[in-house]
Write an enzyme that holds these catalytic residues in place. Structure first.
Site, PDB file in Angstrom:
ATOM      1  N   GLU A   1      36.128  13.699 -11.660  1.00 53.79           N
ATOM      2  CA  GLU A   1      36.140  12.434 -10.905  1.00 53.79           C
ATOM      3  C   GLU A   1      37.348  11.582 -11.282  1.00 53.79           C
ATOM      4  OE1 GLU A   1      31.951  11.343 -11.778  1.00 53.79           O
ATOM      5  OE2 GLU A   1      31.819  11.135  -9.601  1.00 53.79           O
TER       6      GLU A   1
ATOM      7  N   GLU B   1      26.909  17.588 -12.290  1.00 53.36           N
ATOM      8  CA  GLU B   1      25.885  16.549 -12.414  1.00 53.36           C
ATOM      9  C   GLU B   1      24.552  16.959 -11.799  1.00 53.36           C
ATOM     10  OE1 GLU B   1      28.998  16.081 -11.603  1.00 53.36           O
ATOM     11  OE2 GLU B   1      29.804  14.315 -12.634  1.00 53.36           O
TER      12      GLU B   1
END
Ligand code: NAI
Length: 680
Positions: A98, A118
């Site tokens: 990210e 995630e």
């Protein structure tokens, strides 16, 4: 932060894997301010040591996160006046990827792995991953990477447009050159449009992700967020992504999966073991090319090893090798391996009928019939052809490895490597440390497990080691439930409703009822005559119902799927009558409690006996080898989340049902130890 001409170099240095902790985030904000003050024309974000950023520091995830959080860092990256390039090597995972997506450009060294894990940890990316990734690679591929936690290589990332360039030898120099070569403008991803793709393709990817993710709530939430990346108001969806992340990171499922993540890491390390002692493994020998030998060969090839497979005669060898080659071709057809990988695997695959062909191997594993005499013969032969420090491993399911090593000149190199079927797919690898296995051999086996991308659990020699011993207690409880009144289909339905991939009777049918039947016959003479005995599986075998392979077992498979068969009901009624049992009703919740109680009790016995070093190892084994629902953390973790009285009641019912000879493990102690370790 250092200046390299007009380019600022921001190095993330948080050993061992540069996990994105609070200190790292605060350091980045400060470094960006410094770069701005020093008039930088561009900046490179790079990781020190062996990797870029392997993810966020998950120990922070149970509490409130402190400022600056990751979106604050990314906002700062977007706000600086100069373009920033992420220069990645090793892995860029989760928050690490990210962060890279928050930069204007991305390059990576060949072989770098990129991914957003995630969802596999019970929550969703929370710093723009669901929004920025689709803008580069499209929604269809983003669904697989976000919802399926799929990792990709730098080479694939380049094809997909996720990175701008593959770097050569010198990553930092490549990044500096990339920024300096042309005047690169800022390119804030949040502001670009998602590429257009046919809806039908997106829907197919979505359905696949939901199916693979068993429609868990966080999978559904992640999918919804990726789909919404098409909406014009990016800031609004980013805020919603963050809110979803904050809610889900503290959910029960995320906590269970975090527990498991750390349990798996613990299981792969043995206190006091010197990693440096591990010897390199490049060449492997596999003796026996049946079901397991073929799977083990495929697992070794996938890890880049050279494999020599030994069979009894030319016909058996040809058969085994052609099955392996067919499997490899199938993997190419399904896009699981590239043509180049296929070619390398074929090149690395050898076969022979003379065992001396494995002479140069670093490890040899036998997977011949489950018979002590046959295995001892192979071990003796291996001893005479292998180098003195090569490992001799056995894939035995139940046999005594100490007895197998007895009489060998160097028993310290003998150990168990217990793979699960299909061995190239199943993640669990039980490493069995026999009485005389040396530390160096154990260290080498753990290193080999990592190379094979397996989840290792270390066990001591005992009937069934960890997994099969606990599974036997679970299956026995399932059979007693049927004897006492439940139907096999009700027990299977309760297990799958709990989240097991399959119920115990469907599993028995799949693996075949004859193996356990043979074992019961062997044990008949030494069986405690007072103990309750369930003769239903014997009756099924006597009736020729050996499971799927004979078309019938606990179920009838003649029409394709599993059907309930009145003939089985009749056998069950007869067995109940002979045992003098008056059938009772069991509701789903009682069945589930009882199946779990049997597992938890046996696990406690194993820990008491020292077969498993820690209770959490049993969780790792059950989740990775026996289809236990991962999102529940494992059977023992599950038990720590129940109230103690209900566990005690279930254990008392278990003792009643098993009857004479039941051994009650110290469950309370084991659960307290687990509680203390997890903060549960
Ligand atoms: P299998 O019967 O499919 O294969 C055994 C193979 O060994 C046969 O192809 C046979 O020709 C070959 N063989 C026998 N003696 C040999 C010798 N002296 N030299 C070379 N090849 C020889 O058996 P399977 O299912 O692959 O099991 C092998 C071992 O793995 C057993 O110890 C079993 O308990 C264990 N195991 C089996 C699992 C399963 O799900 N099938 C799971 C985990 C372990």
């Amino acid at each position: 932060m250092e200046m390299c001409g007009a380019i600022a170099v921001l190095t993330i240095d948080n050993p061992p894997v540069n996990a994105g902790s609070h200190a790292v985030r605060a350091g980045l904000i400060k470094a960006l301010q410094d770069a701005e003050m020093r008039g930088a024309k561009g900046a490179v974000l790079i990781g020190a040591g062996r990797t870029f950023v392997a993810g966020s520091d998950m120990r922070e995830f149970d509490d409130k996160l402190r400022w600056p959080e990751l979106p604050d860092v990314i906002a700062a990256l977007e706000a600086v006046s100069f373009p920033v390039i992420a220069a990645m090597h090793g892995v860029a995972l989760g928050g690490g990827l990210e962060l890279a997506l928050g930069c204007d450009y991305r390059i990576a060294s060949p072989g770098t792995k990129l991914g957003l894990p995630e969802v596999s940890l019970g929550f969703v990316p929370g710093a723009g991953g669901t929004q920025r990734l689709p803008r580069l690679i499209g929604i269809r591929r983003a669904i697989a990477m976000v919802c399926g936690s799929e990792r990709i290589s730098a080479e694939e990332a380049l094809d997909l447009n996720l990175i701008d360039m593959l770097a050569g030898e010198d990553l930092l120099q490549a990044a500096v050159d990339f920024l300096s070569a042309e005047r690169r403008p800022k390119r804030v991803l949040r502001t670009i449009e998602v590429p257009r793709e046919p809806d039908t393709q997106i829907e197919a990817a979505a359905e696949r992700a939901l199916h693979l993710g068993r429609r868990r709530p966080n999978v559904v939430a992640a999918l919804e967020l990726v789909r919404r990346s098409r909406e014009p108001d990016a800031d609004r969806v980013l805020a919603e992504e963050r809110a979803t992340f904050q809610r889900l990171r503290r959910s029960d499922e995320a906590k269970a999966l975090r527990y498991l993540f750390f349990a798996e890491r613990r299981a792969g390390s043995v206190p006091g073991l010197d990693r440096a002692e591990a010897r390199p493994i490049e060449r492997a020998g596999v003796i026996g090319g049946g079901t397991m030998g073929q799977g083990i060969t495929l697992a070794f090839l996938a890890a880049g090893l050279t494999v020599t497979l030994i069979e009894r005669d030319a016909a058996a060898l040809d058969h085994a090798l052609s099955r392996i080659r067919e499997n490899l071709s199938e993997q190419v057809r399904k896009g699981r391996i590239s043509a180049a990988e296929h070619q390398a695997h074929i090149f690395n695959l050898h076969g022979a009928t003379d065992i001396s062909a494995v002479g140069g191997c670093d490890v040899a594993i036998e997977a011949v019939y489950e018979d002590m005499a046959a295995k001892r013969q192979v071990v003796t032969a291996l001893e005479s052809v292998l180098a003195p420090d090569a490992l001799i491993a056995t894939n035995t399911s139940y046999l005594d490895i100490d007895a197998m090593a007895e009489g060998t000149a160097r028993p310290e190199r003998v150990l168990g490597l217990h793979f699960f079927s299909p061995a190239d797919i199943m993640k669990l690898l039980e490493i069995v440390r026999a009485g005389r296995t040396s530390d160096a051999v154990l260290a080498t086996a753990l290193k080999l497990a990592r190379k094979l991308d397996k989840k290792p659990v270390v066990a001591r020699v005992a009937e069934g080691f960890i997994g099969n011993r606990v599974y036997a207690a679970y299956r026995r409880r399932a059979e007693l439930l049927v004897l006492d009144g439940a139907s096999p289909e009700a027990v299977d339905a309760a297990a799958t409703a709990f989240g097991f991939a399959m119920g115990p009777f469907a599993v028995s049918d799949l693996s075949g009822l004859d193996i356990a039947w043979a074992m019961r016959k062997r044990q008949a003479a030494t069986r405690d005559p007072e103990a309750r005995y369930v003769e239903i599986p014997d009756l099924l075998c006597e009736a020729g119902r050996l499971g799927r392979k004979s078309g019938k077992g606990w179920y009838d498979y003649s029409g394709g799927g599993a059907k309930v068969d009145p003939e089985v009901d009749a056998l069950i009624d007869a067995a109940r009558a002979r045992a003098g049992v008056v059938p009772r009703d069991f509701d789903t919740s009682t069945i589930q409690q009882q199946l779990l109680a049997a597992i938890v009790n046996e696990a406690a016995c194993l820990v008491e006996d020292g077969v498993a070093a820690r209770a959490s190892d049993v969780d790792v084994a059950f989740v990775n080898g026996y289809g236990f629902p991962r999102w529940r953390g494992g059977p023992l973790y599950w038990a720590t989340r129940q109230d103690r009285t209900s566990i005690e009641c279930a254990l008392a019912d278990l003792a009643d049902a098993v009857g004479p000879g039941h051994r009650a493990g110290g469950v309370a102690d084991v659960l307290s130890e687990l509680d203390a370790g997890t903060g549960a």
